[in-house]
Design an enzyme around this catalytic site. Structure first.
Site, short mmCIF file in Angstrom:
data_model
loop_
_atom_site.label_atom_id
_atom_site.label_comp_id
_atom_site.label_asym_id
_atom_site.label_seq_id
_atom_site.Cartn_x
_atom_site.Cartn_y
_atom_site.Cartn_z
N HIS A 1 45.84 -58.41 -68.43
CA HIS A 1 45.97 -57.56 -69.63
C HIS A 1 46.43 -58.31 -70.87
O HIS A 1 46.42 -57.77 -71.98
CB HIS A 1 46.84 -56.33 -69.36
N GLN B 1 51.06 -66.06 -70.81
CA GLN B 1 50.87 -65.96 -72.27
C GLN B 1 49.98 -67.06 -72.82
O GLN B 1 49.41 -66.92 -73.90
CB GLN B 1 52.24 -66.00 -72.99
N SER C 1 47.66 -63.23 -65.90
CA SER C 1 47.64 -61.77 -65.99
C SER C 1 46.44 -61.35 -66.82
O SER C 1 46.18 -61.93 -67.88
CB SER C 1 48.94 -61.28 -66.63
N CYS D 1 60.44 -54.17 -72.47
CA CYS D 1 61.34 -53.83 -71.36
C CYS D 1 60.91 -52.47 -70.83
O CYS D 1 60.57 -51.58 -71.60
CB CYS D 1 62.76 -53.79 -71.91
N1 PLP Z 1 55.10 -63.72 -67.41
C1 PLP Z 1 55.14 -63.64 -68.73
C2 PLP Z 1 55.43 -64.87 -69.53
C3 PLP Z 1 54.90 -62.43 -69.38
O1 PLP Z 1 54.96 -62.37 -70.71
C4 PLP Z 1 54.63 -61.29 -68.60
C5 PLP Z 1 54.43 -59.96 -69.22
O2 PLP Z 1 54.95 -59.65 -70.27
C6 PLP Z 1 54.59 -61.43 -67.20
C7 PLP Z 1 54.83 -62.66 -66.64
C8 PLP Z 1 54.30 -60.24 -66.31
O3 PLP Z 1 52.91 -60.01 -66.24
P1 PLP Z 1 52.37 -58.57 -65.79
O4 PLP Z 1 52.61 -57.63 -66.93
O5 PLP Z 1 50.90 -58.79 -65.53
O6 PLP Z 1 53.09 -58.19 -64.56
#
Ligand code: PLP
Length: 373
Positions: free
Chosen positions: A190, A168, A188, A313
């Site tokens: 996206h 984030q 990540s 979720c």
């Molecule tokens: N870590 C955090 C803090 C996230 O907010 C998210 C997704 O919401 C993830 C990991 C997981 O990432 P991904 O959606 O690319 O698997």
């Protein structure tokens, strides 16, 4: 009803037009990055370019970037290493960190959502053998930023390794792996306007790592499987644009502050989580006492506004927040997360304030009527 208002950028950010174009072009090219012929070498060049772009975003070496399928895989890959005798995770980690090792020691946070440093130091003094500490750079629900440099000092003084989930934080604050001093960092695509299903684990220097997915020796033998070249190209372009876009974050923070000030002036009982802490500029987690988060999210959705209740979720249901529970919220299910982005406008924020406070007033009216009846 006018155009919909998207204020759930922490769930996923709109894909940037330049990313769409780069992915389209990459999909039009043939070539496996492991092949030695010209087409293969061209695919490898596209991967390497993206690797440099992602490395530049977080100030690590391109060779330290291991492309994966997203933040979840990156977090799982490092937390699940069999060689860790001890794993410590903060109480507010994403499920892709906190659910990997049920035996992990859970480090508490303060009411502002900051890791309890004294508690962590004390716990580290008691463990022996290979130890991993995982503390996210910024929280997905509240936006609270951890004092990660101080945490790194504590962790390294105890000869342990530090992993930080920066999923984030990326694109919303400057990240410098070297300055932070972390051994591993998760990213990540996206969340920064790249495609879904792509991410990276940064494995710095000589930090221990073991392969989970064996196959053709891709990613310098650290993750087998033909690379998702087009997705990775999109991630690279998004990383470059996210770094340039950091300049916009001052404006985004001003809009976030406008939202919070507007709501608190109309509804003094509202509560902003982590308000006194250093937070990401785009995230606000606000409680409407007495009204379930699910009700708030649904009412806003009906009015054309997309926000969420804590983390998204997979079941699509609203769960009670373990993050807010760790910060002392009782009950922890009356708060919504509003997350802004570069495209958010003042008019959108004003509409959100009007609809959210309107809901609070209606609920108050209902309660007053019920008491009078
Ligand atoms: N870590 C955090 C803090 C996230 O907010 C998210 C997704 O919401 C993830 C990991 C997981 O990432 P991904 O959606 O690319 O698997």
């Amino acid at each position: 009803m006018g155009a919909r208002i998207y204020l759930d950028w922490n769930a996923t950010a709109p894909v940037r037009p330049a990313v769409v174009e780069a992915v389209r072009l990459a999909l039009g090219e043939t070539g496996n990055a492991s092949s030695v012929h010209g087409e293969g070498r061209a695919a490898r060049n596209r991967l390497d370019q993206a690797r440099r772009q992602v490395a530049a975003m977080v100030h690590c070496l391109p060779s330290e970037v291991v492309f994966m399928s997203g933040g979840t895989e990156a977090n799982n890959a490092i937390l699940s290493l069999a060689s860790w005798r001890n794993v410590l995770v903060s109480a507010i980690e994403h499920d892709s960190v906190r659910l990997v090792r049920p035996d992990a020691i859970v480090v508490p946070v303060t009411s502002q959502g900051i890791v309890d440093l004294a508690w962590l130091a004390n716990a580290l003094a008691k463990v022996e053998g290979p130890t991993l500490v995982s503390v996210m750079l910024a929280n997905n629900e509240t936006g609270v930023i951890q004092p990660i440099g101080e945490i790194a000092s504590l962790v390294h003084a105890a000869r342990a390794c530090l992993h930080s989930d920066a999923v984030q934080a990326a694109g919303r604050m400057a990240i410098d792996c070297r300055a932070i001093g972390c051994d591993y960092l998760s990213l990540s695509s996206h969340k920064i306007g790249g495609p879904q299903g792509v991410g990276a684990l940064i494995v710095r220097g000589t930090a221990p790592f073991a392969v989970r997915q064996v196959g053709g020796g891709q990613e310098r033998g650290r993750r087998g499987g033909t690379e998702n070249v087009a997705g990775v190209v999109g991630f690279g372009v998004a990383a470059g644009l996210a770094t340039e876009g950091l300049a916009m974050m001052t404006t985004v923070a001003r809009l976030r502050d406008r939202f919070e000030a507007g709501c608190l002036s109309k509804l003094p009982a509202a509560h902003v989580w982590g308000a006194a802490a250093n937070r990401l500029p785009n995230t606000s987690c606000i409680a409407m006492p007495g009204v379930a988060a699910e009700t708030q999210v649904m009412a806003l959705d009906l009015a054309g506004i997309a926000v969420s209740a804590g983390a998204a979720c997979s079941s699509g249901r609203v769960r009670s927040s373990h993050v807010l529970a760790a910060m002392g919220a009782a009950p922890p299910n009356e708060s919504i997360r509003v997350s802004l982005g570069e495209a958010t406008t003042e008019a959108e924020i004003d509409r959100l304030i009007a609809v959210w406070c309107g809901l609070a007033n209606r609920r108050r009216g209902n309660v007053t009527q019920a008491v009078a009846a």
